[in-house]
Design an enzyme around this catalytic site. Structure first.
Site, short mmCIF file in Angstrom:
data_model
loop_
_atom_site.label_atom_id
_atom_site.label_comp_id
_atom_site.label_asym_id
_atom_site.label_seq_id
_atom_site.Cartn_x
_atom_site.Cartn_y
_atom_site.Cartn_z
N GLU A 42 4.67 -5.97 2.04
CA GLU A 42 4.40 -6.52 0.70
C GLU A 42 4.12 -5.44 -0.32
O GLU A 42 3.01 -5.35 -0.85
CB GLU A 42 3.15 -7.40 0.75
CG GLU A 42 3.20 -8.57 1.65
CD GLU A 42 1.81 -9.19 1.85
OE1 GLU A 42 0.79 -8.54 1.53
OE2 GLU A 42 1.77 -10.32 2.31
N PRO A 43 5.07 -4.60 -0.63
CA PRO A 43 4.79 -3.54 -1.61
C PRO A 43 4.75 -4.06 -3.04
O PRO A 43 5.50 -4.97 -3.41
CB PRO A 43 5.97 -2.59 -1.43
CG PRO A 43 7.07 -3.44 -0.88
CD PRO A 43 6.44 -4.57 -0.12
N GLY A 96 0.79 -1.23 0.00
CA GLY A 96 0.00 0.00 0.00
C GLY A 96 0.81 1.28 0.00
O GLY A 96 0.25 2.36 0.14
N TYR A 101 -10.20 3.29 -12.02
CA TYR A 101 -10.04 3.97 -10.73
C TYR A 101 -10.05 5.49 -10.85
O TYR A 101 -9.71 6.18 -9.89
CB TYR A 101 -8.70 3.58 -10.07
CG TYR A 101 -8.44 2.11 -10.01
CD1 TYR A 101 -9.28 1.25 -9.31
CD2 TYR A 101 -7.32 1.58 -10.65
CE1 TYR A 101 -9.01 -0.10 -9.25
CE2 TYR A 101 -7.04 0.23 -10.58
CZ TYR A 101 -7.90 -0.61 -9.89
OH TYR A 101 -7.62 -1.95 -9.83
N CYS A 160 -13.09 0.17 -29.23
CA CYS A 160 -14.42 0.57 -29.62
C CYS A 160 -15.27 0.79 -28.37
O CYS A 160 -16.22 0.05 -28.10
CB CYS A 160 -15.01 -0.50 -30.51
SG CYS A 160 -16.38 0.09 -31.44
N GLU A 161 -14.88 1.76 -27.55
CA GLU A 161 -15.60 2.11 -26.31
C GLU A 161 -15.41 3.59 -26.01
O GLU A 161 -14.28 4.09 -26.10
CB GLU A 161 -15.05 1.32 -25.11
CG GLU A 161 -15.47 -0.11 -25.10
CD GLU A 161 -16.07 -0.55 -23.79
OE1 GLU A 161 -16.48 0.30 -22.98
OE2 GLU A 161 -16.13 -1.77 -23.60
N ARG A 212 -6.13 1.75 -15.61
CA ARG A 212 -6.28 2.47 -14.33
C ARG A 212 -7.09 3.77 -14.43
O ARG A 212 -7.91 4.05 -13.56
CB ARG A 212 -4.91 2.72 -13.68
CG ARG A 212 -4.16 1.41 -13.39
CD ARG A 212 -2.92 1.60 -12.54
NE ARG A 212 -3.24 1.87 -11.16
CZ ARG A 212 -3.22 3.06 -10.61
NH1 ARG A 212 -2.86 4.11 -11.33
NH2 ARG A 212 -3.55 3.22 -9.35
N1 LLP Z 1 -0.58 -7.42 -0.32
C1 LLP Z 1 -1.87 -7.73 -0.54
C2 LLP Z 1 -2.50 -8.77 0.24
C3 LLP Z 1 -2.59 -7.04 -1.53
O1 LLP Z 1 -3.88 -7.32 -1.72
C4 LLP Z 1 -1.95 -6.04 -2.29
C5 LLP Z 1 -2.67 -5.31 -3.32
C6 LLP Z 1 -0.59 -5.77 -2.03
C7 LLP Z 1 0.06 -6.48 -1.03
C8 LLP Z 1 0.19 -4.72 -2.78
O2 LLP Z 1 -0.35 -3.46 -2.68
P1 LLP Z 1 0.44 -2.21 -3.29
O3 LLP Z 1 1.72 -2.03 -2.51
O4 LLP Z 1 0.75 -2.54 -4.72
O5 LLP Z 1 -0.46 -1.05 -3.15
N2 LLP Z 1 -5.03 -2.54 -9.14
C9 LLP Z 1 -5.02 -1.52 -8.14
C10 LLP Z 1 -4.31 -1.94 -6.89
C11 LLP Z 1 -4.90 -3.20 -6.29
C12 LLP Z 1 -4.14 -3.66 -5.10
C13 LLP Z 1 -4.68 -4.93 -4.60
N3 LLP Z 1 -3.91 -5.47 -3.54
C14 LLP Z 1 -4.42 -0.24 -8.72
O6 LLP Z 1 -4.02 -0.25 -9.90
O7 LLP Z 1 -4.38 0.79 -8.06
#
Ligand code: LLP
Length: 410
Positions: free
Chosen positions: A265-266, A224, A308, A334-335, A304
């Site tokens: 877990e980035p 996150g 989002y 085509c959207e 994205r």
């Molecule tokens: N750990 C778990 C359990 C997760 O569900 C996620 C992301 C991460 C780690 C990594 O999160 P990050 O550091 O990348 O923010 N597709 C969306 C993001 C979905 C994230 C889902 N889970 C976007 O493009 O913003």
């Protein structure tokens, strides 16, 4: 975040060499971002698990492996790919949700540690694999993230076991003698307020007591970490964050009576900024007051903005000093929603210009598709100035053959 002249010329060279649309990844930046965590968070037992859902590009996975990275995986496919690339099963955590029994059997055979986020799955797992080790995912009861779709905790999230369900969890683990070696939470993606992260950490740590879970080896605080998508947005001070996180964890470990591993877990933080999508403008047109710059990419390559409402910075590499004008930058699908940016000020665009969509390294290619039967772009990885083709764009023949291969009729 702006591209300098030399980078611009290099990108234009790649566009000619490999054709567009094209994903370009900066391998050196990926390694730097991965290693940064170990400087930010001064804890002797720290593991950074790259969330490979952000980008499963094989060049990136190999590069991170060469830098001793660990992985967070979310599907049997991800686990298998990681193992096929030579990652050790001990270095992989499996954090899937809503899994089937078949999926459980398949992944258990592969020997990776499960991170289980529901009581019923825990029970099914424990019954079949009594005495085994697991990690448990809890919902830390905090809502944060850059969009409601990427908030993964709190009242409306499907993820994790409720903290109020600890007693039920204990009953199951005692009945089947399951060893809970890890606790996990993941609050959301692109979290702007570090206080929210500390709140989640605190909440999880409040149940991580010896009397609840005496066998803990690690606590995993998820991903996150926010990336600067807009040039003007502020940067989070992760050094200060890391110091506070380490202090907090140290106090917790003292209380727990054992020095545990701390995991993060980035995904985004490691790969987002390192990726650029290059595309070519092929059609300029007017719709009353709007000027539309139509390109040879689309939301099948980078979804994205549509999904989002995410901002991705765009540069006109072919005419960086041109007079600023306002454009809708659209794709070729085509959207109607196939738009990368609406009413964006950019240096004057001409047909044939190459645009760079920035921050295209995370959740872009990996969320891509062949919608409208248009192939995914090629991907290149650049390390120490040397560019290498990692995956190639399918020709229309290859694309259609790959579809015909799935056909089982007649
Ligand atoms: N750990 C778990 C359990 C997760 O569900 C996620 C992301 C991460 C780690 C990594 O999160 P990050 O550091 O990348 O923010 N597709 C969306 C993001 C979905 C994230 C889902 N889970 C976007 O493009 O913003």
């Amino acid at each position: 975040m702006e591209i300098n002249t030399q980078e611009r010329m290099t990108m234009l060279k790649y566009a000619v060499k490999y054709g567009t649309p094209l994903y370009v990844y900066d391998g050196d930046l990926i390694v730097r971002r991965y290693k940064e965590f170990y400087n930010y968070i001064n804890w002797p037992k720290l593991k950074i698990l790259y969330a490979m859902k952000a980008n499963y590009n094989i060049g990136i996975l190999n590069l991170l492996k060469a830098n001793n990275a660990y992985l967070d995986t979310v599907s049997p496919g991800e686990v298998q790919l990681a193992l096929k690339l030579g990652y050790n099963r001990e270095d992989i955590l499996y954090t899937a949700n809503n899994i089937t029994d078949e999926e459980m059997f398949e992944v258990k055979k592969l020997g990776v540690l499960f991170n289980i986020g529901s009581i019923t799955r825990l029970e099914k797992f424990a019954k079949i694999y009594p005495g085994s080790e697991v990690c448990l995912r809890f919902n830390p009861d905090v809502m944060a993230g850059e969009n409601k779709h990427v908030m993964t905790a709190g009242d409306v999230s499907k993820f994790g076991i409720l903290m109020s369900e600890v007693e039920e969890v204990k009953e199951i683990i005692n009945k089947y003698n399951v060893k809970v070696v890890g606790l996990h939470e993941h609050t959301g993606s692109g979290i702007g307020e570090t206080e929210k992260v500390f709140e989640s950490m605190n909440n999880l740590l409040s149940i991580a007591k010896k009397e609840n879970f005496p066998d803990l080896k690690f606590i995993d605080f998820g991903g996150g970490f926010k990336v600067q998508y807009r040039p003007e947005s502020s940067k989070i001070d992760y050094e200060t964050f890391g110091k506070k996180a380490a202090r907090m964890f140290s106090e917790f470990c003292n209380e727990y009576g054992k020095e545990l591993y701390m995991y993060f877990e980035p995904g985004k933080y490691i790969v987002a900024e390192a990726g650029t999508l290059l595309m070519e403008v092929n059609t300029l047109k007017r719709n009353k007051e709007r000027v539309i710059a139509g390109t040879n990419s689309g939301f099948n390559h980078l979804i994205r903005p549509l999904l989002y409402n995410a901002y991705h910075h765009i540069e006109n590499l072919s005419n960086p000093d041109g007079e600023k004008k306002v454009y809708d930058v659209a794709g070729n699908l085509c959207e109607t929603g196939d738009v990368f940016a609406e009413q964006r000020e950019l240096p004057e665009i001409k047909e044939g210009d190459i645009l760079a969509v920035k921050n295209g390294g995370a959740y872009c290619y990996s969320m891509g598709s062949i919608y409208n039967l248009r192939s995914m772009p090629s991907e290149i990885l650049v390390e120490k100035g040397v560019d290498k083709l990692v995956t190639k764009r399918m020709s229309n023949d290859e694309l259609t053959d790959s579809i015909l291969k799935l056909y089982v009729g007649d």
